[in-house]
Enzyme design. Structure first.
Site, PDB file in Angstrom:
ATOM      1  N   GLU A   1     -10.580   4.141   3.769  1.00 33.25           N
ATOM      2  CA  GLU A   1      -9.646   4.922   2.959  1.00 33.25           C
ATOM      3  C   GLU A   1     -10.032   4.671   1.503  1.00 33.25           C
ATOM      4  O   GLU A   1     -10.038   3.525   1.038  1.00 33.25           O
ATOM      5  CB  GLU A   1      -8.193   4.527   3.227  1.00 33.25           C
ATOM      6  CG  GLU A   1      -7.714   5.039   4.578  1.00 33.25           C
ATOM      7  CD  GLU A   1      -6.207   4.935   4.784  1.00 33.25           C
ATOM      8  OE1 GLU A   1      -5.561   4.103   4.099  1.00 33.25           O
ATOM      9  OE2 GLU A   1      -5.678   5.684   5.629  1.00 33.25           O
TER      10      GLU A   1
ATOM     11  N   HIS B   1      -3.491  14.010   0.948  1.00 31.15           N
ATOM     12  CA  HIS B   1      -3.745  13.118   2.085  1.00 31.15           C
ATOM     13  C   HIS B   1      -2.559  13.135   3.062  1.00 31.15           C
ATOM     14  O   HIS B   1      -2.742  13.270   4.269  1.00 31.15           O
ATOM     15  CB  HIS B   1      -3.996  11.689   1.589  1.00 31.15           C
ATOM     16  CG  HIS B   1      -4.112  10.675   2.685  1.00 31.15           C
ATOM     17  ND1 HIS B   1      -5.154  10.660   3.577  1.00 31.15           N
ATOM     18  CD2 HIS B   1      -3.291   9.650   3.047  1.00 31.15           C
ATOM     19  CE1 HIS B   1      -4.987   9.667   4.443  1.00 31.15           C
ATOM     20  NE2 HIS B   1      -3.862   9.035   4.143  1.00 31.15           N
TER      21      HIS B   1
ATOM     22  N   ARG C   1      -8.169   4.091  13.449  1.00 34.74           N
ATOM     23  CA  ARG C   1      -7.270   5.232  13.701  1.00 34.74           C
ATOM     24  C   ARG C   1      -6.685   5.259  15.106  1.00 34.74           C
ATOM     25  O   ARG C   1      -5.540   5.691  15.301  1.00 34.74           O
ATOM     26  CB  ARG C   1      -8.022   6.541  13.456  1.00 34.74           C
ATOM     27  CG  ARG C   1      -8.544   6.705  12.056  1.00 34.74           C
ATOM     28  CD  ARG C   1      -7.460   6.623  11.024  1.00 34.74           C
ATOM     29  NE  ARG C   1      -8.000   6.761   9.667  1.00 34.74           N
ATOM     30  CZ  ARG C   1      -7.282   6.522   8.578  1.00 34.74           C
ATOM     31  NH1 ARG C   1      -6.022   6.138   8.649  1.00 34.74           N
ATOM     32  NH2 ARG C   1      -7.831   6.664   7.393  1.00 34.74           N
TER      33      ARG C   1
ATOM     34  N   LYS D   1      -4.559  -1.834  10.145  1.00 36.24           N
ATOM     35  CA  LYS D   1      -4.860  -1.915   8.717  1.00 36.24           C
ATOM     36  C   LYS D   1      -5.196  -3.331   8.259  1.00 36.24           C
ATOM     37  O   LYS D   1      -5.910  -3.495   7.275  1.00 36.24           O
ATOM     38  CB  LYS D   1      -3.634  -1.446   7.913  1.00 36.24           C
ATOM     39  CG  LYS D   1      -3.245  -0.009   8.182  1.00 36.24           C
ATOM     40  CD  LYS D   1      -4.162   0.927   7.466  1.00 36.24           C
ATOM     41  CE  LYS D   1      -3.678   2.361   7.586  1.00 36.24           C
ATOM     42  NZ  LYS D   1      -4.503   3.253   6.774  1.00 36.24           N
TER      43      LYS D   1
ATOM     44  N   GLN E   1      -4.023   2.684  15.165  1.00 30.61           N
ATOM     45  CA  GLN E   1      -2.935   3.160  14.296  1.00 30.61           C
ATOM     46  C   GLN E   1      -2.064   4.201  14.992  1.00 30.61           C
ATOM     47  O   GLN E   1      -0.841   4.146  14.943  1.00 30.61           O
ATOM     48  CB  GLN E   1      -3.545   3.753  13.022  1.00 30.61           C
ATOM     49  CG  GLN E   1      -2.515   4.251  12.007  1.00 30.61           C
ATOM     50  CD  GLN E   1      -3.188   4.849  10.759  1.00 30.61           C
ATOM     51  OE1 GLN E   1      -4.408   4.885  10.651  1.00 30.61           O
ATOM     52  NE2 GLN E   1      -2.380   5.301   9.825  1.00 30.61           N
TER      53      GLN E   1
ATOM     54  N   GLU F   1      -9.288   4.309  -2.038  1.00 29.47           N
ATOM     55  CA  GLU F   1      -8.075   4.035  -2.812  1.00 29.47           C
ATOM     56  C   GLU F   1      -8.449   3.321  -4.108  1.00 29.47           C
ATOM     57  O   GLU F   1      -9.546   2.807  -4.265  1.00 29.47           O
ATOM     58  CB  GLU F   1      -7.112   3.122  -2.030  1.00 29.47           C
ATOM     59  CG  GLU F   1      -6.662   3.692  -0.692  1.00 29.47           C
ATOM     60  CD  GLU F   1      -5.457   2.982  -0.099  1.00 29.47           C
ATOM     61  OE1 GLU F   1      -4.708   2.314  -0.858  1.00 29.47           O
ATOM     62  OE2 GLU F   1      -5.264   3.083   1.130  1.00 29.47           O
TER      63      GLU F   1
ATOM     64  N   GLU G   1      -9.851  12.685   7.718  1.00 21.26           N
ATOM     65  CA  GLU G   1      -9.684  14.030   7.156  1.00 21.26           C
ATOM     66  C   GLU G   1     -11.008  14.793   7.094  1.00 21.26           C
ATOM     67  O   GLU G   1     -11.053  15.992   7.375  1.00 21.26           O
ATOM     68  CB  GLU G   1      -9.090  13.928   5.741  1.00 21.26           C
ATOM     69  CG  GLU G   1      -7.689  13.355   5.716  1.00 21.26           C
ATOM     70  CD  GLU G   1      -7.325  12.847   4.336  1.00 21.26           C
ATOM     71  OE1 GLU G   1      -7.620  11.675   4.033  1.00 21.26           O
ATOM     72  OE2 GLU G   1      -6.773  13.631   3.536  1.00 21.26           O
TER      73      GLU G   1
ATOM     74  N   ASP H   1       0.853  -1.193   0.000  1.00 19.10           N
ATOM     75  CA  ASP H   1       0.000   0.000   0.000  1.00 19.10           C
ATOM     76  C   ASP H   1       0.887   1.241   0.000  1.00 19.10           C
ATOM     77  O   ASP H   1       1.772   1.377   0.845  1.00 19.10           O
ATOM     78  CB  ASP H   1      -0.918   0.001   1.231  1.00 19.10           C
ATOM     79  CG  ASP H   1      -2.098   0.961   1.060  1.00 19.10           C
ATOM     80  OD1 ASP H   1      -2.447   1.295  -0.087  1.00 19.10           O
ATOM     81  OD2 ASP H   1      -2.656   1.378   2.091  1.00 19.10           O
TER      82      ASP H   1
ATOM     83  N   ASP I   1      -9.329   0.601   2.061  1.00 14.95           N
ATOM     84  CA  ASP I   1      -8.332   0.176   3.045  1.00 14.95           C
ATOM     85  C   ASP I   1      -8.863   0.525   4.445  1.00 14.95           C
ATOM     86  O   ASP I   1      -8.529   1.566   5.011  1.00 14.95           O
ATOM     87  CB  ASP I   1      -7.000   0.892   2.766  1.00 14.95           C
ATOM     88  CG  ASP I   1      -5.913   0.478   3.735  1.00 14.95           C
ATOM     89  OD1 ASP I   1      -6.053  -0.582   4.359  1.00 14.95           O
ATOM     90  OD2 ASP I   1      -4.924   1.227   3.860  1.00 14.95           O
TER      91      ASP I   1
ATOM     92  N   THR J   1      -9.449  -5.401   4.092  1.00 14.47           N
ATOM     93  CA  THR J   1      -9.283  -4.545   2.921  1.00 14.47           C
ATOM     94  C   THR J   1     -10.288  -5.061   1.901  1.00 14.47           C
ATOM     95  O   THR J   1     -10.340  -6.269   1.655  1.00 14.47           O
ATOM     96  CB  THR J   1      -7.850  -4.667   2.358  1.00 14.47           C
ATOM     97  OG1 THR J   1      -6.918  -4.390   3.397  1.00 14.47           O
ATOM     98  CG2 THR J   1      -7.613  -3.711   1.203  1.00 14.47           C
TER      99      THR J   1
HETATM  100 CA    CA Z   1      -3.984   3.086   2.908  1.00 13.77          CA
END
Ligand code: CA
Length: 434
Positions: free
Chosen positions: A206, A140, A244, A260, A247, A208, A372, A133, A240, A264
């Site tokens: 996420e 971002h 948080r 993570k 993380q 992606e 975000e 990834d 993804d 996925t």
């Molecule tokens: Ca990612």
């Protein structure tokens, strides 16, 4: 003109005006037929097409394909054959399914080839050996750096010099529709003295895209940036899923880990890079600083103009659009990512997946994660049903959609969608501990 290159070409199969899958797309996937047999296939409109049946009926006989190539539970062997074969098979399929073809008029066994999509189950299209990834959106990386470190120095010193990435986990990559379970783990806010254990309180998506690779050269040999696109089979949408709070506590110094790898999700039809060629877009320029020579690439046509959106539907309620972005915003192109990935001699296998990293655009409505959008939960958003969201709640279904459109031609990816379910109860083992 060949139907793959003809904007006006149409299939005899029904394709609605807003479909992502006209005859110019011809993506690849794997599905379970109504009789339980698993085959490799393609899709036109709302029809799933069994490529194994086509091969057995002799429609690929000029291509000299290995026997049983499509009678498999993954596309890996097909992908390993390389770009000339990918192109020949797509071209042949389009010839078969274009209006007025000999197949349409003369094939007596069409019932063994064509299935209504609602009668088949579309599953993960590849056995993904390795998953990488990247972190290739400047917007971002700037947003995350501003939140967690320092707005004045949001990008770390390496970011503009190389496509930052990490090795992910392929065992928990699921096809669209597969349920996602809220992860348990260690959480510690900066203000907490010690970590606590329990369900993540900050489950996020996420937005992606991923590219699926062809077979790379032997280990030790790098893929030059100008050759890299020949090693890209196609693309999918990718969510993804991220936790948080887990993380933020675990990621120093080696990067993402359990935050993570619990899930996925990818869209199940791989849209070939060839089908996306009409939608090439320019990459942001990289003059300050200029990358090292092995990463230098003309910005013209280095990216793809894919319109993306993320919607969240609370259980039993209508969806709310929370983000609209575009794949063209990426600072590092797919070719640069692949060139960088292999510059040390790393081996790339057919069916590897490379995530782009969260695709955020320049303004708030185009941010590709709740982290975000709500600025780490400090600015919750209001949903269509009146509820508010800082992160993803149990029962929420997160759906990402993406398509390209130009000159009346629409090529899309369909969607990747998954529902978040409550965390599993964790029970203390009765085994005596020392
Ligand atoms: Ca990612």
């Amino acid at each position: 003109m060949h139907p793959l290159n003809d904007l006006n070409a149409q299939s005899f199969l029904r394709v609605s005006e807003q479909s992502d899958f006209p005859i110019q797309n011809i993506p690849f996937g794997v599905f379970i037929r109504p009789d339980g047999v698993i085959v490799c296939g393609t899709r036109i409109g709302e029809t799933a097409i069994d490529l194994n049946a086509l091969q057995q009926l002799g429609h690929f006989k000029d291509l000299d394909l290995p026997d049983g190539l499509f009678a498999q539970e993954s596309l890996n062997d097909f992908i390993a054959l390389g770009r000339p074969i990918w192109r020949a098979v797509r071209s042949c399929i389009a010839d078969l399914f274009v209006q007025g073809s000999a197949y349409a008029q003369g094939e007596p066994h069409r019932k063994e080839v064509e299935f209504d999509l609602s009668n088949v189950e579309v599953i993960l299209p590849v056995i993904i050996g390795d998953y990488t990834d990247f972190y290739a959106s400047r917007e971002h990386a700037t947003n995350v750096g501003s939140m967690f470190r320092d707005p004045e120095n949001a990008l770390l010193p390496n970011w503009l010099h190389l496509p930052v990435g990490y090795h992910g986990r392929s065992s928990t990559i699921f096809e669209s529709g597969f349920p996602v379970i809220r992860p348990n783990g260690q959480r510690k806010a900066p203000s907490d003295a010690t970590p606590t254990f329990g369900p993540s309180q900050k489950v996020d998506f996420e937005l992606e895209m991923a590219f699926i690779t062809g077979q790379g050269p032997e280990a030790g040999q790098a893929i030059p940036v100008e050759d890299a696109e020949a090693y890209i089979f196609g693309l999918t949408l990718l969510n993804d899923w991220s936790a948080r709070d887990i993380q933020q506590w675990e990621y120093v110094p080696l990067g993402p880990f359990l935050a993570k790898n619990f899930a996925t999700s990818i869209s199940p039809w791989i849209v070939t890079l060839d089908a996306l060629t009409p939608f090439k877009a320019d990459r942001p320029s990289q003059l300050d600083p200029l990358p090292l020579p092995y990463l230098q690439q003309e910005p013209t046509g280095a990216n793809l103009d894919v319109r993306l959106e993320v919607v969240i539907a609370p259980k039993g309620h209508a969806e709310t659009t929370v983000a609209r972005s575009n794949f063209k915003h990426m600072y590092w192109s797919m070719a640069q990512q692949l060139a960088h990935h292999t510059i040390n001699g790393c081996l790339i296998n057919a069916g590897d997946a490379m995530g782009s990293g969260t695709i955020s655009g320049p303004d708030k409505g185009s941010y590709g994660s709740m982290l975000e959008i709500t600025w780490n939960g400090t600015e919750p958003i209001t949903m269509a049903d009146g509820s508010s969201r800082s992160f993803i709640e149990d029962g929420d279904t997160v759906t990402m959609r993406g398509y390209c459109e130009k000159d009346g031609l629409r090529i899309g990816f369909g969607e990747v969608s998954a529902t978040l379910y409550p965390a599993r109860e964790w029970k203390q083992s009765s085994i005596t501990k020392n």
